[in-house]
Write a protein that holds these residues in place. Sequence first.
Motif, PDB file in Angstrom:
ATOM      1  N   ALA A   1      19.362  21.861   1.006  1.00 34.44           N
ATOM      2  CA  ALA A   1      19.332  23.294   1.333  1.00 34.44           C
ATOM      3  C   ALA A   1      19.380  24.145   0.078  1.00 34.44           C
ATOM      4  CB  ALA A   1      20.496  23.643   2.257  1.00 34.44           C
ATOM      5  N   CYS A   2      20.136  23.715  -0.924  1.00 28.94           N
ATOM      6  CA  CYS A   2      20.177  24.469  -2.181  1.00 28.94           C
ATOM      7  C   CYS A   2      18.804  24.496  -2.844  1.00 28.94           C
ATOM      8  CB  CYS A   2      21.210  23.859  -3.127  1.00 28.94           C
ATOM      9  SG  CYS A   2      22.925  24.226  -2.676  1.00 28.94           S
ATOM     10  N   VAL A   3      18.077  23.392  -2.762  1.00 28.23           N
ATOM     11  CA  VAL A   3      16.717  23.360  -3.306  1.00 28.23           C
ATOM     12  C   VAL A   3      15.825  24.339  -2.546  1.00 28.23           C
ATOM     13  CG1 VAL A   3      14.665  21.926  -3.653  1.00 28.23           C
ATOM     14  CG2 VAL A   3      16.947  20.980  -4.104  1.00 28.23           C
ATOM     15  N   ILE A   4      15.934  24.352  -1.221  1.00 30.87           N
ATOM     16  CA  ILE A   4      15.124  25.254  -0.399  1.00 30.87           C
ATOM     17  C   ILE A   4      15.411  26.710  -0.751  1.00 30.87           C
ATOM     18  CG2 ILE A   4      14.674  26.047   1.963  1.00 30.87           C
ATOM     19  CD1 ILE A   4      15.476  23.252   2.913  1.00 30.87           C
ATOM     20  N   ILE A   5      16.694  27.075  -0.818  1.00 29.95           N
ATOM     21  CA  ILE A   5      17.066  28.455  -1.101  1.00 29.95           C
ATOM     22  C   ILE A   5      16.639  28.864  -2.500  1.00 29.95           C
ATOM     23  CG2 ILE A   5      19.028  30.016  -1.424  1.00 29.95           C
ATOM     24  CD1 ILE A   5      18.409  29.543   1.476  1.00 29.95           C
ATOM     25  N   ALA A   6      16.768  27.960  -3.467  1.00 27.53           N
ATOM     26  CA  ALA A   6      16.368  28.278  -4.841  1.00 27.53           C
ATOM     27  C   ALA A   6      14.862  28.545  -4.909  1.00 27.53           C
ATOM     28  CB  ALA A   6      16.750  27.136  -5.774  1.00 27.53           C
ATOM     29  N   LEU A   7      14.062  27.717  -4.251  1.00 26.44           N
ATOM     30  CA  LEU A   7      12.613  27.921  -4.226  1.00 26.44           C
ATOM     31  C   LEU A   7      12.257  29.222  -3.517  1.00 26.44           C
ATOM     32  CD1 LEU A   7      11.264  24.323  -3.507  1.00 26.44           C
ATOM     33  CD2 LEU A   7      10.864  25.682  -5.560  1.00 26.44           C
ATOM     34  N   TRP A   8      12.955  29.514  -2.442  1.00 32.28           N
ATOM     35  CA  TRP A   8      12.706  30.728  -1.665  1.00 32.28           C
ATOM     36  C   TRP A   8      12.987  31.970  -2.517  1.00 32.28           C
ATOM     37  CZ3 TRP A   8      10.111  32.390   2.241  1.00 32.28           C
ATOM     38  CH2 TRP A   8      10.486  33.521   2.966  1.00 32.28           C
ATOM     39  N   ALA A   9      14.112  31.979  -3.207  1.00 32.67           N
ATOM     40  CA  ALA A   9      14.454  33.126  -4.051  1.00 32.67           C
ATOM     41  C   ALA A   9      13.448  33.275  -5.192  1.00 32.67           C
ATOM     42  CB  ALA A   9      15.868  32.970  -4.612  1.00 32.67           C
ATOM     43  N   TYR A  10      13.082  32.164  -5.806  1.00 33.80           N
ATOM     44  CA  TYR A  10      12.127  32.221  -6.916  1.00 33.80           C
ATOM     45  C   TYR A  10      10.770  32.733  -6.440  1.00 33.80           C
ATOM     46  CZ  TYR A  10       9.312  30.814 -10.916  1.00 33.80           C
ATOM     47  OH  TYR A  10       8.464  30.816 -11.991  1.00 33.80           O
TER      48      TYR A  10
END
Length: 388
Positions: free
Chosen positions: A20-29
Amino acid sequence: MTPLFQTPFRPFFLASTIYACVIIALWAYFWVSPFSWAPYGGVVWWHGHEMLFGFVAAIVVGFLLTAVRNWTGVTAASGRSLVGLFTTWVIGRLLIIMGGDLSPILVFFGDQLFLILSAVAVTLPVLKVKQWRNLIFLPILLTLAVLNGVSHYSILNNNGDQAMTALHATIIVFILIVAIMGGRVIPLFTANKMGLKTLPAIKWLEFLCLSLIVLLVPIAFVGFDHVPGEFLAGICFLAAFAHCWRLSRWGGARCVHIPLLWSLHLSYCFIPIGLVVLALNSLNYVESYSPALHLWTVGTISSMILAMIARVTLGHTGRALIVPKSLGFAFALILIAALVRGFIPILFPQWSVWGIVAASAGWLVAYGIFIVYFSPMLVSARIDGRPG
């Protein structure tokens, strides 16, 4: 067998929070610096689907399989069977990631397998000891599988609107799970810790709270914009009042100095908050229903998950239910992230993108704290020497 696969909560809590942290980081970027990125289903669908079916569903399954063992005394999944179930979750995530290069039918069925097998794993111990009350989770898991299937099928048929409304209905189903489990554990945990006597549940109020959430599932599936605004507003305002009344009976005001308790109560608060915002949207006072959905996904679901997985990890690894100050900060941060994600688009729409980025940053820090602090517990044996 390594301790990681002795009990269901261990692999699912650890892997899904990291994912989930990977998903959120990609989403924010993506919002800060849009780039040529075309994941399976499109960026918006991928974000919503993987947060719901890649992250939340894994947490729910890990929690339920662990709880079922406590309820029934029957081990639902452990050792090789747990490795097999966890592998189906990993395969589903890999198929979604590689979806653009694979047969859509393979992605469809591969991603469905995890929820179907999880429903079987949760149900068999309940049937064995005839705990009919806990069969409530079978139709819920099967409903999630159906909604996942509909969302995938809609993507295959280029019906983006239906693909998204299926995800919106999924959010409501997870809110229903929080309402069911919250009603069981929040007043119990609060009473046990504070030395209080739990108030007996008001049966008609319990029925009203849950049935109104159930009613919102088909409404979300059809589309919030496709039902009369006054009708939807009436349901939401009534449900908000009922859930506030329900929450007020659980003694939350007495536990403001205990992070593992106030985090649960405040997470539940976001159910009526989201309902009110959705009602205001249906009456055209709020432009979009997206803030309501994110008040639920961040404020209710993500914050409740963070509080519960911390508690479960401590309790089921033989540790005292005491968290460091950093975890209290994480609990507060995820709730602040929910307020930012929900209300910046309403109050300051010109700052919506930065609201998304700020909320994502808060989410990442909060869950990052969990991962750093709890990962060693999840991969090592219980400190009291007991199995599990």
